[in-house]
Design a protein around this motif. Structure first.
Motif, PDB file in Angstrom:
ATOM      1  N   THR A  88       0.827  -1.200   0.000  1.00 45.35           N
ATOM      2  CA  THR A  88       0.000   0.000   0.000  1.00 45.35           C
ATOM      3  C   THR A  88       0.866   1.256   0.000  1.00 45.35           C
ATOM      4  O   THR A  88       2.089   1.187   0.024  1.00 45.35           O
ATOM      5  N   CYS A  89       0.211   2.401  -0.001  1.00 43.46           N
ATOM      6  CA  CYS A  89       0.914   3.686  -0.141  1.00 43.46           C
ATOM      7  C   CYS A  89       1.765   4.021   1.078  1.00 43.46           C
ATOM      8  O   CYS A  89       1.393   3.712   2.211  1.00 43.46           O
ATOM      9  N   ASN A  91       4.700   3.128   2.386  1.00 35.52           N
ATOM     10  CA  ASN A  91       5.429   2.249   3.305  1.00 35.52           C
ATOM     11  C   ASN A  91       6.848   1.922   2.854  1.00 35.52           C
ATOM     12  O   ASN A  91       7.424   0.928   3.286  1.00 35.52           O
ATOM     13  N   LYS A  93       8.362   1.697  -0.453  1.00 36.17           N
ATOM     14  CA  LYS A  93       8.723   1.006  -1.698  1.00 36.17           C
ATOM     15  C   LYS A  93       9.591   1.879  -2.606  1.00 36.17           C
ATOM     16  O   LYS A  93      10.649   1.447  -3.079  1.00 36.17           O
ATOM     17  N   ASP A 154       5.546   3.136  -9.307  1.00 34.98           N
ATOM     18  CA  ASP A 154       4.089   3.322  -9.261  1.00 34.98           C
ATOM     19  C   ASP A 154       3.354   2.703 -10.446  1.00 34.98           C
ATOM     20  O   ASP A 154       2.510   3.346 -11.086  1.00 34.98           O
ATOM     21  N   THR A 189       7.794  -0.775  -8.608  1.00 39.07           N
ATOM     22  CA  THR A 189       6.987  -0.618  -7.399  1.00 39.07           C
ATOM     23  C   THR A 189       5.527  -0.503  -7.806  1.00 39.07           C
ATOM     24  O   THR A 189       5.207   0.033  -8.868  1.00 39.07           O
ATOM     25  N   THR A 190       4.642  -1.007  -6.955  1.00 39.33           N
ATOM     26  CA  THR A 190       3.214  -0.906  -7.238  1.00 39.33           C
ATOM     27  C   THR A 190       2.406  -0.952  -5.957  1.00 39.33           C
ATOM     28  O   THR A 190       2.797  -1.613  -4.987  1.00 39.33           O
ATOM     29  N   ASN A 191       1.270  -0.247  -5.967  1.00 40.11           N
ATOM     30  CA  ASN A 191       0.317  -0.321  -4.866  1.00 40.11           C
ATOM     31  C   ASN A 191      -0.749  -1.373  -5.137  1.00 40.11           C
ATOM     32  O   ASN A 191      -1.627  -1.598  -4.297  1.00 40.11           O
ATOM     33  N   THR A 193      -2.531  -5.071  -5.819  1.00 37.04           N
ATOM     34  CA  THR A 193      -2.423  -6.463  -5.412  1.00 37.04           C
ATOM     35  C   THR A 193      -2.285  -7.333  -6.663  1.00 37.04           C
ATOM     36  O   THR A 193      -2.457  -6.852  -7.792  1.00 37.04           O
ATOM     37  N   SER A 222       1.796   2.953   6.625  1.00 40.69           N
ATOM     38  CA  SER A 222       2.445   4.100   5.978  1.00 40.69           C
ATOM     39  C   SER A 222       3.324   4.845   6.981  1.00 40.69           C
ATOM     40  O   SER A 222       2.994   4.989   8.157  1.00 40.69           O
TER      41      SER A 222
END
Length: 225
Positions: A88-89, A91, A93, A154, A189-191, A193, A222
């Protein structure tokens, strides 16, 4: 055919070796240092990255685990060529991705010299989509897809499809296909799943990401609170 070049179809082992030698696969990127050195190098690099933003590193258990996994990936010459940082956003990455790029560039310059240093190319998924959207920047998009060491931040923030002059493009899907086929080192990196990746890009792309990349999950909350 020269008699000396006769193919022995009964010796599968020899035939396999001969066919393997014909396959042109670039060596897997890695840095030849110990696990401890790789961890310490990443720790120093991420500390420098955070200091650049006028913050202080929170070296909690999650950060230690992320650094440890990334350090092992950096030094493994036989591991998967890619790295996927998922969570998630906020944290860590993107910060870890930039720390990896900083360390690779620094170490390779010290070992190989400035002219031969490894040059990580950092971009964003939105920028990749922007490049393919206009004919004037299409060549630049193609150059990015072929970079020897590519970092994309992202994934998922960009449109899955881009329409340009009536043509429909899938910027990230097409890029991942190129990286997969050429076995090129790629850090993303990705938010999203896994299910969201499949929904947006298709199960085929998710399957290729799984084969191409070692996944580091970011489950911690976060740091921007």
């Amino acid at each position: 055919m020269n008699p000396q070049d006769k193919i022995d179809f009964h010796d599968v082992g020899q035939l396999t070796r001969q066919l393997t030698e014909l396959t042109i696969t670039p060596p897997r990127f890695s840095i030849e240092i110990s696990p401890e050195e790789a961890y310490n190098g990443l720790l120093a690099s991420i500390t420098a990255e955070i200091a650049h933003r006028r913050h202080t590193l929170a070296l909690d258990e999650s950060t230690r685990r992320h650094l440890h996994e990334a350090a092992l990936w950096i030094i493994d010459p036989k591991g998967k060529p890619g790295l996927l940082l998922m969570g998630t956003c906020g944290n860590g990455k993107t910060t870890l991705m930039r720390a990896i790029a900083r360390l690779i560039s620094f170490v390779s310059e010290k070992v190989l010299g400035y002219s031969q240093r490894l040059k990580p190319h950092l971009t964003t998924a939105k920028e990749v989509a922007r490049l393919i959207a206009a004919e004037a920047t299409r060549a630049e998009y193609n150059a990015v897809t072929a970079e020897s060491l590519l970092f994309i931040d992202d994934m998922g923030a960009e449109p899955a499809e881009v329409i340009s002059y009536g043509m429909v493009y899938n910027p990230l899907v097409d890029l991942i296909d190129v990286r997969y086929n050429r076995n090129l080192p790629t850090i993303i990196t990705t938010n999203l799943t896994s299910k969201e990746i499949a929904d947006k890009y298709g199960i085929r792309t998710l399957d290729r990401l799984r084969e191409l990349m070692h996944v580091i999950p970011f489950t911690n909350p976060s740091y921007r609170q």
